[in-house]
Design a protein around this motif. Structure first.
Motif, PDB file in Angstrom:
ATOM      1  N   GLN A  31       0.666  -1.584  -0.623  1.00 43.04           N
ATOM      2  CA  GLN A  31       0.225  -0.241  -0.108  1.00 43.04           C
ATOM      3  C   GLN A  31       0.401   1.268  -0.107  1.00 43.04           C
ATOM      4  OE1 GLN A  31      -2.955  -0.031   3.200  1.00 43.04           O
ATOM      5  NE2 GLN A  31      -3.948  -1.405   1.921  1.00 43.04           N
ATOM      6  N   GLY A  32       2.224   1.137   0.053  1.00 43.40           N
ATOM      7  CA  GLY A  32       2.598   1.868   0.618  1.00 43.40           C
ATOM      8  C   GLY A  32       3.013   2.832   2.608  1.00 43.40           C
ATOM      9  N   GLU A  33       4.411   2.949   2.469  1.00 48.01           N
ATOM     10  CA  GLU A  33       4.399   3.174   3.961  1.00 48.01           C
ATOM     11  C   GLU A  33       3.583   4.024   4.557  1.00 48.01           C
ATOM     12  OE1 GLU A  33       8.253   4.159   6.739  1.00 48.01           O
ATOM     13  OE2 GLU A  33       8.361   3.595   4.947  1.00 48.01           O
ATOM     14  N   GLU A  34       3.441   5.555   3.639  1.00 47.85           N
ATOM     15  CA  GLU A  34       2.370   6.176   4.204  1.00 47.85           C
ATOM     16  C   GLU A  34       1.448   6.608   4.301  1.00 47.85           C
ATOM     17  OE1 GLU A  34       2.621  11.279   3.364  1.00 47.85           O
ATOM     18  OE2 GLU A  34       3.661  10.125   1.890  1.00 47.85           O
ATOM     19  N   LYS A  35       0.641   5.938   3.340  1.00 47.54           N
ATOM     20  CA  LYS A  35      -0.474   5.389   3.250  1.00 47.54           C
ATOM     21  C   LYS A  35      -0.242   4.924   4.709  1.00 47.54           C
ATOM     22  CE  LYS A  35      -4.285   4.462   0.707  1.00 47.54           C
ATOM     23  NZ  LYS A  35      -4.489   3.598  -0.578  1.00 47.54           N
ATOM     24  N   THR A  36      -0.113   3.637   4.785  1.00 47.57           N
ATOM     25  CA  THR A  36      -0.483   2.707   5.920  1.00 47.57           C
ATOM     26  C   THR A  36       0.066   2.860   7.178  1.00 47.57           C
ATOM     27  OG1 THR A  36       0.236   1.297   4.585  1.00 47.57           O
ATOM     28  CG2 THR A  36       0.432   0.785   7.523  1.00 47.57           C
ATOM     29  N   ARG A  37       0.595   4.522   7.153  1.00 47.37           N
ATOM     30  CA  ARG A  37       1.252   5.000   8.578  1.00 47.37           C
ATOM     31  C   ARG A  37       0.257   5.963   9.208  1.00 47.37           C
ATOM     32  NH1 ARG A  37       4.551   8.328   6.881  1.00 47.37           N
ATOM     33  NH2 ARG A  37       3.851  10.236   7.735  1.00 47.37           N
ATOM     34  N   GLN A 114      -4.220  14.128  16.165  1.00 44.60           N
ATOM     35  CA  GLN A 114      -3.340  12.998  14.830  1.00 44.60           C
ATOM     36  C   GLN A 114      -3.222  13.364  13.903  1.00 44.60           C
ATOM     37  OE1 GLN A 114      -6.426  10.863  12.770  1.00 44.60           O
ATOM     38  NE2 GLN A 114      -8.273  11.883  14.180  1.00 44.60           N
ATOM     39  N   GLU A 115      -2.236  12.889  13.052  1.00 44.00           N
ATOM     40  CA  GLU A 115      -1.839  13.324  11.834  1.00 44.00           C
ATOM     41  C   GLU A 115      -3.029  12.946  10.604  1.00 44.00           C
ATOM     42  OE1 GLU A 115       1.934  11.778   8.976  1.00 44.00           O
ATOM     43  OE2 GLU A 115       0.958  10.784  10.624  1.00 44.00           O
ATOM     44  N   ARG A 116      -2.846  14.809  10.523  1.00 47.92           N
ATOM     45  CA  ARG A 116      -2.890  15.348   9.157  1.00 47.92           C
ATOM     46  C   ARG A 116      -2.274  15.984   8.223  1.00 47.92           C
ATOM     47  NH1 ARG A 116      -9.332  16.147  10.788  1.00 47.92           N
ATOM     48  NH2 ARG A 116      -9.264  14.513  12.705  1.00 47.92           N
ATOM     49  N   GLU A 117      -2.714  15.699   6.820  1.00 46.71           N
ATOM     50  CA  GLU A 117      -1.839  16.534   5.968  1.00 46.71           C
ATOM     51  C   GLU A 117      -2.259  18.342   6.101  1.00 46.71           C
ATOM     52  OE1 GLU A 117      -3.123  15.425   2.581  1.00 46.71           O
ATOM     53  OE2 GLU A 117      -2.998  13.175   1.760  1.00 46.71           O
TER      54      GLU A 117
END
Length: 350
Positions: A31-37, A114-117
């Motif tokens: 899936q991709g590391e960033e998307k999974t995180r 939480q983390e957001r763009e």
């Protein structure tokens, strides 16, 4: 067989955990590391918020449903116990306030921030005033709580009032034995070398000491007078035990070869506690609060708190241990001195 199955379960659990970790790693690669995180962060944030509400409800539920099964603050049956309850109340207020504030903020912040763009983290590496605040304030609060504890401890273990009764408590695996002084108010000497169960001398009393001749030895329950201070002289014949008096909010270790003491004044009789609790089988308990062997959980004693008149009536029915161990075993034809001694001791204990 039981041990083998336990080992197998632990090994299988470890293997399953490793496989789940590897599967998670493969998913993150696909899936991709960033998307999974980010997905994990969202899931964890929601779970933490759910845990907050479930946990707070659990605290309420436990208090509501199990509150009647524990000793309640303000129900102490001794003078020192009232002070201990107050100290515990202050401690719960201070620590409870900190607990609820910090835990609510911890889980809420984990969800809210939480983390957001569109969010950038703000780094706050150092602040002298803030660090001084969260260091000094807890230190002051804890110092005050410790001061309360030390004052109460020195009162409990300090000199007993002059009019205090004296009772000796001796622990052994797995029972309690009690010794009361006779009319002279003095406990006679004893030595572990004289302990002889077969000769009715389980505490090792020294019969050459006249002060032991009117001492009363009992396997329980322990009898105390309401409103009268009592000094407990505590010891052990084998390993370390501990005299736990939950209804009086007191505890003291019983150490072999090193007598310890505490004193208190019972404020409520057993009959009063039966009325207050609504439990017709209520008894003041002596619990061993120190792990002392396989029968530790069964090492339980009882205390009867009664009026002075009731205590005197009970005491009048007791025989001095000297009479049981020595005088009663003498030959009837020995001489009349034994009979005179028995009558004298009986008259003193009435």
């Amino acid at each position: 067989m039981h041990t083998f199955l336990l080992v197998v379960i632990l090994v299988l659990g470890f293997i399953i955990t490793v496989q789940i970790a590897r599967a998670t790693e493969f998913v993150s690669i696909i899936q991709g590391e960033e998307k999974t995180r980010k997905q994990s962060n969202r899931i964890n944030a929601v779970l933490l918020l759910i845990f907050l509400f479930v946990g707070l409800f659990g605290v309420y539920w436990a208090h509501h449903t199990l509150g009647d099964k524990i000793l309640k603050l303000g129900t102490a049956a001794s003078d020192h116990g009232i002070k201990v309850d107050k100290m515990l109340t202050y401690t719960l207020i201070a620590t409870g306030l900190v607990f609820f504030v910090t835990q609510i903020l911890l889980f809420w912040y984990s969800f809210r921030y939480q983390e957001r763009e569109n969010r950038k983290p703000y780094f706050f590496p150092h602040n002298n005033k803030l660090e001084m605040l969260w260091t000094v304030v807890p230190a002051i609060v804890l110092t005050i709580l410790i001061a309360f504890g030390l004052v109460y401890w020195f009162q409990i273990t300090g000199p007993a009032p002059e009019n205090a009764a004296t009772v000796e408590i001796t622990g052994s695996q797995f029972k309690w034995e009690f010794r009361y002084p006779g009319k002279d108010g003095v406990l006679g000497k004893k030595n572990y070398k004289y302990i002889d169960e077969s000769q009715d001398n389980s505490l090792g009393l020294i019969w050459d000491d006249v002060a032991t001749h009117d001492d009363i030895v009992s396997g329980g329950p322990l009898h105390l007078v309401v409103g009268k201070p009592v000094k407990l002289v505590i010891g052990s014949k084998d390993v370390i035990h501990s005299v736990g008096l939950p209804h009086f909010r007191l505890k003291m270790d019983a150490v072999p070869g090193t007598p310890t003491t505490l004193w208190f004044t019972p404020l409520k009789t057993t009959k009063q506690m039966i009325e207050e609790t609504g439990n017709e089988n209520f008894v003041f308990e002596i619990a061993c609060d120190q792990m002392c062997g396989a029968g530790h959980t069964a090492m339980r004693g009882e205390i009867i708190v009664e009026t002075q008149e009731e205590y005197d009536q009970w005491m009048a029915t007791q025989k001095p241990q000297y009479q049981i161990a020595v005088l009663d075993k003498q030959e009837p034809a020995a001489d009349s001195t034994a009979a005179v001694a028995v009558a004298s001791i009986a008259d003193e204990n009435k």
